[in-house]
Structures are given as C-alpha cells and as structure tokens.
Design a protein around this motif. Structure first.
Motif, PDB file in Angstrom:
ATOM      1  N   THR A   9     -33.806 -30.956 -65.424  1.00 54.72           N
ATOM      2  CA  THR A   9     -32.763 -31.871 -64.965  1.00 54.72           C
ATOM      3  C   THR A   9     -32.968 -33.189 -65.706  1.00 54.72           C
ATOM      4  N   ILE A  10     -31.895 -33.699 -66.293  1.00 55.07           N
ATOM      5  CA  ILE A  10     -31.990 -34.974 -67.011  1.00 55.07           C
ATOM      6  C   ILE A  10     -31.139 -36.011 -66.274  1.00 55.07           C
ATOM      7  N   ALA A  11     -31.791 -37.050 -65.803  1.00 54.48           N
ATOM      8  CA  ALA A  11     -31.106 -38.118 -65.049  1.00 54.48           C
ATOM      9  C   ALA A  11     -31.007 -39.354 -65.941  1.00 54.48           C
ATOM     10  N   LYS A  63     -30.457 -26.607 -61.980  1.00 60.31           N
ATOM     11  CA  LYS A  63     -30.988 -27.350 -63.150  1.00 60.31           C
ATOM     12  C   LYS A  63     -30.077 -27.179 -64.368  1.00 60.31           C
ATOM     13  N   ALA A  64     -30.628 -27.355 -65.582  1.00 65.21           N
ATOM     14  CA  ALA A  64     -29.818 -27.308 -66.800  1.00 65.21           C
ATOM     15  C   ALA A  64     -28.619 -28.248 -66.678  1.00 65.21           C
ATOM     16  N   VAL A  65     -28.889 -29.462 -66.202  1.00 62.91           N
ATOM     17  CA  VAL A  65     -27.814 -30.427 -66.001  1.00 62.91           C
ATOM     18  C   VAL A  65     -28.220 -31.792 -66.564  1.00 62.91           C
ATOM     19  N   VAL A  66     -27.245 -32.482 -67.118  1.00 65.47           N
ATOM     20  CA  VAL A  66     -27.436 -33.870 -67.528  1.00 65.47           C
ATOM     21  C   VAL A  66     -26.473 -34.674 -66.667  1.00 65.47           C
ATOM     22  N   LEU A  99     -28.103 -28.911 -75.736  1.00 68.76           N
ATOM     23  CA  LEU A  99     -28.946 -28.038 -74.917  1.00 68.76           C
ATOM     24  C   LEU A  99     -28.161 -26.914 -74.233  1.00 68.76           C
ATOM     25  N   GLY A 100     -26.820 -26.997 -74.284  1.00 69.79           N
ATOM     26  CA  GLY A 100     -25.997 -26.021 -73.554  1.00 69.79           C
ATOM     27  C   GLY A 100     -26.074 -26.265 -72.051  1.00 69.79           C
ATOM     28  N   TYR A 101     -26.235 -27.520 -71.661  1.00 70.52           N
ATOM     29  CA  TYR A 101     -26.328 -27.877 -70.246  1.00 70.52           C
ATOM     30  C   TYR A 101     -24.972 -28.355 -69.738  1.00 70.52           C
ATOM     31  N   VAL A 102     -24.866 -28.436 -68.403  1.00 69.92           N
ATOM     32  CA  VAL A 102     -23.663 -28.995 -67.793  1.00 69.92           C
ATOM     33  C   VAL A 102     -23.807 -30.514 -67.770  1.00 69.92           C
TER      34      VAL A 102
END
Ligand code: DC
Length: 229
Positions: free
Chosen positions: A5-7, A127-130, A27-30
């Motif tokens: 998780t990137i905050a 997870k996998a979220v920015v 990263l292919g994140y949401v």
C-alpha cells in the motif's frame, strides 16, 4: 513480488496525483484520488445550495450524506479512474477554483470524513493501491508499507497550479490561486479531525527543485526496497 500500500500525503498542489498516477501505472496498481472524493461532496453541496462563500448549512449536509454515491470508473484513454457523483462524471467540474475555494470547509466535517474514509479503506483492502490525500498515512492506512509526504514552496506550487488551470481555459489570476493554496494548507493543517500532518514514518519529498522524472526515480527506489522482501 509483494503487493504493498502506498500512501501519499502532503500540501496542496504538490503533484501528489501526478506521482500517484505514474506509480500506479508502473506497478499495475489501483490509484485512488481521495481529494476528488472531498471535491465531489463539495460540488454536491454547491449544487444543492448547502454551501457558498457566505453560508454553510452543515446539518443539512450531514442529513444528505446518505444521498451521495461516489465511484471511480477507469478511463482507459486517460489511464486512471474518473470520479462519478450519483452516476454523473464530475471529473472536470470538481477541479474548478470555485470548488477549491470551498472544499476545505467540507473536509472539516467529521461525518463527511468518516463516510469517505470507510470507502477508502474498502478500496485499499486488497493492497496494490496508491492513494493520495491528506490523512492516508495517518488515518486511512496507518500500516502502509510506503508513506510519502510531499511538499514544495507555496510560490512554486501556485505557479504550477496556475499554469494547469490556465491551460484548461480557466479564467483565474495567479493571486487567486496563490491565496487558495495557502488558505487550504492553513485549514487542512489546523482542523480538529485528521489534520494534515506528516506521519512519523513518512518520507518527506520536497519537489521544489525536482522534475517529474527525478522525483519518480527517487520514489521507485523506495518502492523497490519494499516490494522485494
Ligand atoms: O488533493 P486535493 O487538493 O484535490 O484535495 C482537495 C481538498 O480535500 C484538500 O484541500 C483537503 C481535502 N482532503 C482531505 O481533507 N483529506 C484527504 N484525504 C484528501 C483531501
């Protein structure tokens, strides 16, 4: 690779969303723009005559919260999710200076915050979220693996935002944008509920003198250290 998780938190107009979009794509994140959610609630309040520069019917807004439905729908051409307020795309309307001038008042209301925070936690549960905003590393995801706190001088931030608004055809003056940037930081940093503060474990990035690529390279190193173990 581990999903994290990137905050991303920080002052107004520090390019949080630009960085967040770059990271999510790489990263292919949401990507979740929480500022857009506060802006959409503000737009709803403006449309329903609940707030203006001279009045704010906060009790009525609290009662109306149940009628506010927010969602993001991914736009493949743009490469990110656009915000919908009750099934209407309001992505352009919410960026206008009239909304910027009122949004910090809306963001002070605890009932608004708890509704939006609940939805934000749900968006990031796998997870996998920015996610970018003001309280992501402190309130929404206090356990995020990577927390960034972005800042830059007010002059530089206002210049960047002014150019951006002008390029969209918005008829604003530099003074108006500067005043808005400074006032929002003041209200956002001093409100009672979830003020904008740097989490103890956040890494500060002052991008006054960094271009987008330099900033991205710096942050990707931090991401790589965290996804590898
Ligand atoms: O990121 P932005 O400038 O679009 O955010 C608009 C406003 O919304 C900001 O001035 C404060 C509020 N906000 C907040 O209180 N908490 C968040 N997580 C995101 C935004």
């Amino acid at each position: 690779m581990k999903k994290i998780t990137i905050a991303i938190d920080g002052h107004s107009s520090t390019g949080k969303s630009t960085l967040a979009k770059q990271l999510a794509k790489y990263l292919g994140y949401v990507y979740v723009d929480t500022g857009a959610m506060y802006r959409a609630v503000t737009y709803f309040a403006m449309q329903n005559n609940l707030i203006s520069t001279t009045h704010f019917d906060v009790e009525k807004l609290k009662n109306e919260l149940i009628n506010i439905n927010l969602k993001f729908i991914f736009n493949a051409d743009l490469g990110f999710g656009e915000i919908y307020l009750n099934d209407v795309n309001v992505e352009n309307e919410i960026r206008k200076i009239e909304v910027s001038n009122l949004v910090s008042k809306i963001a002070e209301v605890s009932e608004v915050r708890s509704k939006l925070v609940e939805q934000q936690k749900e968006f990031g549960k796998d997870k996998a979220v920015v996610m970018d905003g003001r309280d992501i590393g402190t309130v929404v995801f206090p356990d995020a693996e990577l927390k960034l706190f972005m800042t830059a001088s007010a002059q530089i931030r206002a210049e960047r935002r002014f150019q951006e608004l002008k390029s969209k055809g918005d008829n604003v003056t530099f003074e108006e944008v500067y005043k808005n940037v400074v006032e929002r930081d003041e209200i956002d940093s001093n409100r009672k509920d979830s003020p904008l503060i740097k989490a103890i474990d956040a890494i500060e990035i002052d991008n006054s003198h960094l271009n987008r690529n330099e900033q991205f390279e710096k942050v990707i190193k931090l991401v790589n250290e965290r996804v590898k173990n």
